[in-house]
Design a protein around this motif. Sequence first.
Motif, PDB file in Angstrom:
ATOM      1  N   SER A 305      36.633  18.485  28.349  1.00 28.74           N
ATOM      2  CA  SER A 305      36.410  17.220  29.061  1.00 28.74           C
ATOM      3  C   SER A 305      34.953  16.782  28.938  1.00 28.74           C
ATOM      4  CB  SER A 305      36.762  17.396  30.540  1.00 28.74           C
ATOM      5  OG  SER A 305      35.729  18.110  31.207  1.00 28.74           O
ATOM      6  N   PRO A 306      34.665  15.543  29.285  1.00 31.52           N
ATOM      7  CA  PRO A 306      33.257  15.137  29.391  1.00 31.52           C
ATOM      8  C   PRO A 306      32.570  15.914  30.521  1.00 31.52           C
ATOM      9  CG  PRO A 306      34.742  13.238  29.425  1.00 31.52           C
ATOM     10  CD  PRO A 306      35.585  14.443  29.602  1.00 31.52           C
ATOM     11  N   SER A 307      31.243  15.933  30.513  1.00 31.04           N
ATOM     12  CA  SER A 307      30.491  16.590  31.584  1.00 31.04           C
ATOM     13  C   SER A 307      30.719  15.858  32.903  1.00 31.04           C
ATOM     14  CB  SER A 307      28.997  16.599  31.260  1.00 31.04           C
ATOM     15  OG  SER A 307      28.739  17.392  30.129  1.00 31.04           O
ATOM     16  N   PHE A 308      30.772  16.630  33.976  1.00 24.18           N
ATOM     17  CA  PHE A 308      30.809  16.014  35.304  1.00 24.18           C
ATOM     18  C   PHE A 308      29.760  16.702  36.168  1.00 24.18           C
ATOM     19  CE2 PHE A 308      33.680  19.561  35.678  1.00 24.18           C
ATOM     20  CZ  PHE A 308      33.601  19.987  36.989  1.00 24.18           C
ATOM     21  N   ASP A 309      29.149  15.927  37.071  1.00 26.89           N
ATOM     22  CA  ASP A 309      28.029  16.397  37.895  1.00 26.89           C
ATOM     23  C   ASP A 309      28.470  16.562  39.339  1.00 26.89           C
ATOM     24  OD1 ASP A 309      26.156  16.307  35.742  1.00 26.89           O
ATOM     25  OD2 ASP A 309      26.094  14.126  35.979  1.00 26.89           O
ATOM     26  N   VAL A 310      27.927  17.578  39.961  1.00 27.11           N
ATOM     27  CA  VAL A 310      28.142  17.806  41.394  1.00 27.11           C
ATOM     28  C   VAL A 310      26.762  17.936  42.041  1.00 27.11           C
ATOM     29  CG1 VAL A 310      29.250  19.221  43.156  1.00 27.11           C
ATOM     30  CG2 VAL A 310      30.267  19.064  40.852  1.00 27.11           C
ATOM     31  N   ALA A 311      26.434  16.981  42.872  1.00 31.49           N
ATOM     32  CA  ALA A 311      25.122  16.996  43.529  1.00 31.49           C
ATOM     33  C   ALA A 311      25.035  18.151  44.509  1.00 31.49           C
ATOM     34  CB  ALA A 311      24.890  15.670  44.253  1.00 31.49           C
ATOM     35  N   ALA A 312      23.819  18.570  44.806  1.00 31.83           N
ATOM     36  CA  ALA A 312      23.601  19.642  45.778  1.00 31.83           C
ATOM     37  C   ALA A 312      24.244  19.270  47.107  1.00 31.83           C
ATOM     38  CB  ALA A 312      22.114  19.892  45.948  1.00 31.83           C
ATOM     39  N   GLY A 313      25.020  20.187  47.658  1.00 35.29           N
ATOM     40  CA  GLY A 313      25.695  19.962  48.930  1.00 35.29           C
ATOM     41  C   GLY A 313      26.980  19.176  48.809  1.00 35.29           C
ATOM     42  N   ASP A 314      27.375  18.784  47.593  1.00 32.55           N
ATOM     43  CA  ASP A 314      28.566  17.969  47.389  1.00 32.55           C
ATOM     44  C   ASP A 314      29.710  18.832  46.831  1.00 32.55           C
ATOM     45  OD1 ASP A 314      30.180  15.796  47.362  1.00 32.55           O
ATOM     46  OD2 ASP A 314      29.204  14.766  45.679  1.00 32.55           O
ATOM     47  N   THR A 315      30.923  18.248  46.829  1.00 32.42           N
ATOM     48  CA  THR A 315      32.109  18.903  46.274  1.00 32.42           C
ATOM     49  C   THR A 315      32.820  17.930  45.340  1.00 32.42           C
ATOM     50  OG1 THR A 315      32.414  20.301  48.234  1.00 32.42           O
ATOM     51  CG2 THR A 315      34.318  20.016  46.783  1.00 32.42           C
ATOM     52  N   GLN A 316      33.135  18.374  44.137  1.00 31.59           N
ATOM     53  CA  GLN A 316      33.867  17.559  43.168  1.00 31.59           C
ATOM     54  C   GLN A 316      34.992  18.396  42.561  1.00 31.59           C
ATOM     55  OE1 GLN A 316      33.411  14.383  42.519  1.00 31.59           O
ATOM     56  NE2 GLN A 316      31.492  14.019  43.622  1.00 31.59           N
ATOM     57  N   SER A 317      35.966  17.693  41.977  1.00 30.98           N
ATOM     58  CA  SER A 317      37.077  18.411  41.346  1.00 30.98           C
ATOM     59  C   SER A 317      37.441  17.764  40.015  1.00 30.98           C
ATOM     60  CB  SER A 317      38.303  18.437  42.266  1.00 30.98           C
ATOM     61  OG  SER A 317      38.822  17.132  42.448  1.00 30.98           O
ATOM     62  N   VAL A 318      38.080  18.548  39.162  1.00 32.90           N
ATOM     63  CA  VAL A 318      38.571  18.088  37.868  1.00 32.90           C
ATOM     64  C   VAL A 318      39.895  18.796  37.632  1.00 32.90           C
ATOM     65  CG1 VAL A 318      37.320  19.879  36.593  1.00 32.90           C
ATOM     66  CG2 VAL A 318      37.979  17.774  35.429  1.00 32.90           C
ATOM     67  N   SER A 319      40.826  18.116  36.934  1.00 35.03           N
ATOM     68  CA  SER A 319      42.169  18.687  36.858  1.00 35.03           C
ATOM     69  C   SER A 319      42.819  18.433  35.497  1.00 35.03           C
ATOM     70  CB  SER A 319      43.066  18.116  37.961  1.00 35.03           C
ATOM     71  OG  SER A 319      43.216  16.718  37.808  1.00 35.03           O
ATOM     72  N   ALA A 320      43.908  19.168  35.253  1.00 30.88           N
ATOM     73  CA  ALA A 320      44.745  19.007  34.064  1.00 30.88           C
ATOM     74  C   ALA A 320      46.091  19.642  34.371  1.00 30.88           C
ATOM     75  CB  ALA A 320      44.102  19.664  32.841  1.00 30.88           C
ATOM     76  N   ASN A 321      47.104  19.294  33.576  1.00 27.98           N
ATOM     77  CA  ASN A 321      48.431  19.885  33.730  1.00 27.98           C
ATOM     78  C   ASN A 321      48.738  20.773  32.544  1.00 27.98           C
ATOM     79  OD1 ASN A 321      48.937  18.651  36.156  1.00 27.98           O
ATOM     80  ND2 ASN A 321      50.135  16.977  35.296  1.00 27.98           N
ATOM     81  N   PHE A 322      49.490  21.825  32.813  1.00 25.48           N
ATOM     82  CA  PHE A 322      49.931  22.730  31.752  1.00 25.48           C
ATOM     83  C   PHE A 322      51.445  22.793  31.785  1.00 25.48           C
ATOM     84  CE2 PHE A 322      51.024  27.080  30.274  1.00 25.48           C
ATOM     85  CZ  PHE A 322      50.596  26.942  28.960  1.00 25.48           C
ATOM     86  N   TYR A 323      52.083  22.575  30.612  1.00 23.05           N
ATOM     87  CA  TYR A 323      53.543  22.646  30.489  1.00 23.05           C
ATOM     88  C   TYR A 323      53.905  23.874  29.676  1.00 23.05           C
ATOM     89  CZ  TYR A 323      58.370  21.403  29.333  1.00 23.05           C
ATOM     90  OH  TYR A 323      59.739  21.411  29.188  1.00 23.05           O
ATOM     91  N   ALA A 324      54.854  24.648  30.165  1.00 27.22           N
ATOM     92  CA  ALA A 324      55.369  25.806  29.431  1.00 27.22           C
ATOM     93  C   ALA A 324      56.867  25.884  29.685  1.00 27.22           C
ATOM     94  CB  ALA A 324      54.677  27.092  29.874  1.00 27.22           C
ATOM     95  N   GLY A 325      57.649  25.531  28.668  1.00 28.99           N
ATOM     96  CA  GLY A 325      59.087  25.525  28.879  1.00 28.99           C
ATOM     97  C   GLY A 325      59.857  25.053  27.670  1.00 28.99           C
ATOM     98  N   PRO A 326      61.123  24.678  27.882  1.00 23.23           N
ATOM     99  CA  PRO A 326      61.985  24.272  26.776  1.00 23.23           C
ATOM    100  C   PRO A 326      61.643  22.872  26.275  1.00 23.23           C
ATOM    101  CG  PRO A 326      63.129  23.966  28.851  1.00 23.23           C
ATOM    102  CD  PRO A 326      61.821  24.635  29.181  1.00 23.23           C
ATOM    103  N   LYS A 327      62.014  22.606  25.028  1.00 21.79           N
ATOM    104  CA  LYS A 327      61.811  21.277  24.462  1.00 21.79           C
ATOM    105  C   LYS A 327      63.031  20.400  24.782  1.00 21.79           C
ATOM    106  CE  LYS A 327      60.546  22.461  20.178  1.00 21.79           C
ATOM    107  NZ  LYS A 327      59.954  22.335  18.825  1.00 21.79           N
TER     108      LYS A 327
END
Length: 556
Positions: A305-327
């Motif tokens: 992913s691109p860079s993301f910044d979290v300032a001091a004292g702050d909270t940030q999140s980043v996410s993605a999905n993973f698929y594992a199963g039948p076609k």
Amino acid sequence: MDVQRIILIGALAIISYMLVLKWNQDYGTTPEPIAQTESVSAYQSATETPTEVNSDLPQTASMTDNSDVPGAKAAINNQQKQLISIKTDVLELLIDTKGGDIIEVALPEYKASLGADLPFVLLEQNGNRTYVSQSGLIGRNGPDANPDGRPTYTTVENSYQLEGDELIVDLVHTGDNGVVVTKRYRFVPDSYQVELEYIVNNASSEAWQGKLFGQIKRDGSDDPSQTTDMGMQSFLGAVFSTTENSYEKISFDDMQEANFKKVSPDGWVAMSQHYFLSAWIPSPGAEYSYSSRVSSGSYIAGFVSPSFDVAAGDTQSVSANFYAGPKVTELLEAAAPDLELTVDYGILWFIASPLAWLLKAIHNIVGNWGVAIIFITIVVKALLFQVNAKAFKSMAKMRKFGPEMTRLKELYGDDRQKMSQSMMELYKKEKINPLGGCLPIVAQMPVFIALYWVLLESVELRHAPFALWITDLSVMDPYFIMPILMGGTMFIQQMLNPTPPDPMQAKIMKMLPILFTFFFLWFPAGLVLYWLINNVLSIAQQYVINKQIEAEPSGK
């Protein structure tokens, strides 16, 4: 043919059949289920020598061009490694607390082999195979870029089971600078998707910066879900989807030659095999770097992913999905745009896709995949009825006037010019098109090939019973009865066709049923069933047309 000759041929046929059965028992191509081995952490214990612990991770800007690692060589830290077990109704996973990677995915809805109690294992990390899903935070402050190796996470429990509407599993790592990274996995019922979220709580006094990566690592071992070594094979390798190309296959050989590198808003990366798929699907709305590489004998495909910044004292999140199963097309469509293209029907996908839809629609009515194959063969035959009728009429007229053509050949002998002229006059008088039996057949070949790929790629046929001895339509007939019946129907078709004027060609045509029977012996039963029913319908149509043509007076 006298009785003695018939008895000898019958005895030879029975002996040959028994020999083929015995040969297949000893040397057949039906894959044996691999003994399942418990997946283990890839990381060494504290007593072992230092190693290059981050060699599988994406390269960062701070690294030299010839290195795959975001940090220097270092020994693994001395904490105890631990595997976390997670179970849902359709997934059974193992997560390594060292790095928080998914190192095993089993699919309880799909068994390892017909009649077995053990689930099919898609991802695993053991002596059989290395095929894992890795993810982490790299970049300036990412814990996975630490020279001391990948972070070790802690969890409340060692095992989790989905009960209710969702299951959240938090893996927590606290850095020396006070930054708390929570790697959160979220599971929901009846879903092969796993939501990954990194929550970065920057309790330090300085700004934090990092990048999310997700990648799939696999060795070059064979596809365990491939059911046959005969005929065309399903693709095994990486697949990327970007705005430039929504479906781009990168084989293991391609990875050996050059690294794949593209930057694209959105998209996904997958590792595809026969019937099953694993895929990382980043959250939409950002520019991701997609790449492949080969590291220590493993083939790796992933995103950063691109860079993301979290300032001091702050909270940030980043996410993605993973698929594992039948076609399964519907599941893939729900997971990500264009992910359903991994159900690969080849260049004739525009014909195969509606055929696949029709096959599933028929199955929803009849409830048996073998019966559905029979009905779709009937439907295809009905759609091509007129095309086949023209071909069969041409062949019927050639058969009817075969004796006359033979007489002309004997009459004119070596005078090919007079013989050709007489033949053309006969064709014109009786309205015979010598190519009429070939062109319509060529025209319908794309439909046959497309349906072949539909039956080959449909995971729904895996371990699907038909009737009697056919308990799995995705593997060969264990007694070769259907291939032999199919060869018999080809022989009957030849008897209804005109005999080729060239003696050598006639002998070759007589050998075709034997050659095709041998070729189809190890084909999946579902494919053989399709060809068998298609031949039976062709015989019926050709027989009726032959009788009609024979009853017509000459010159019509």
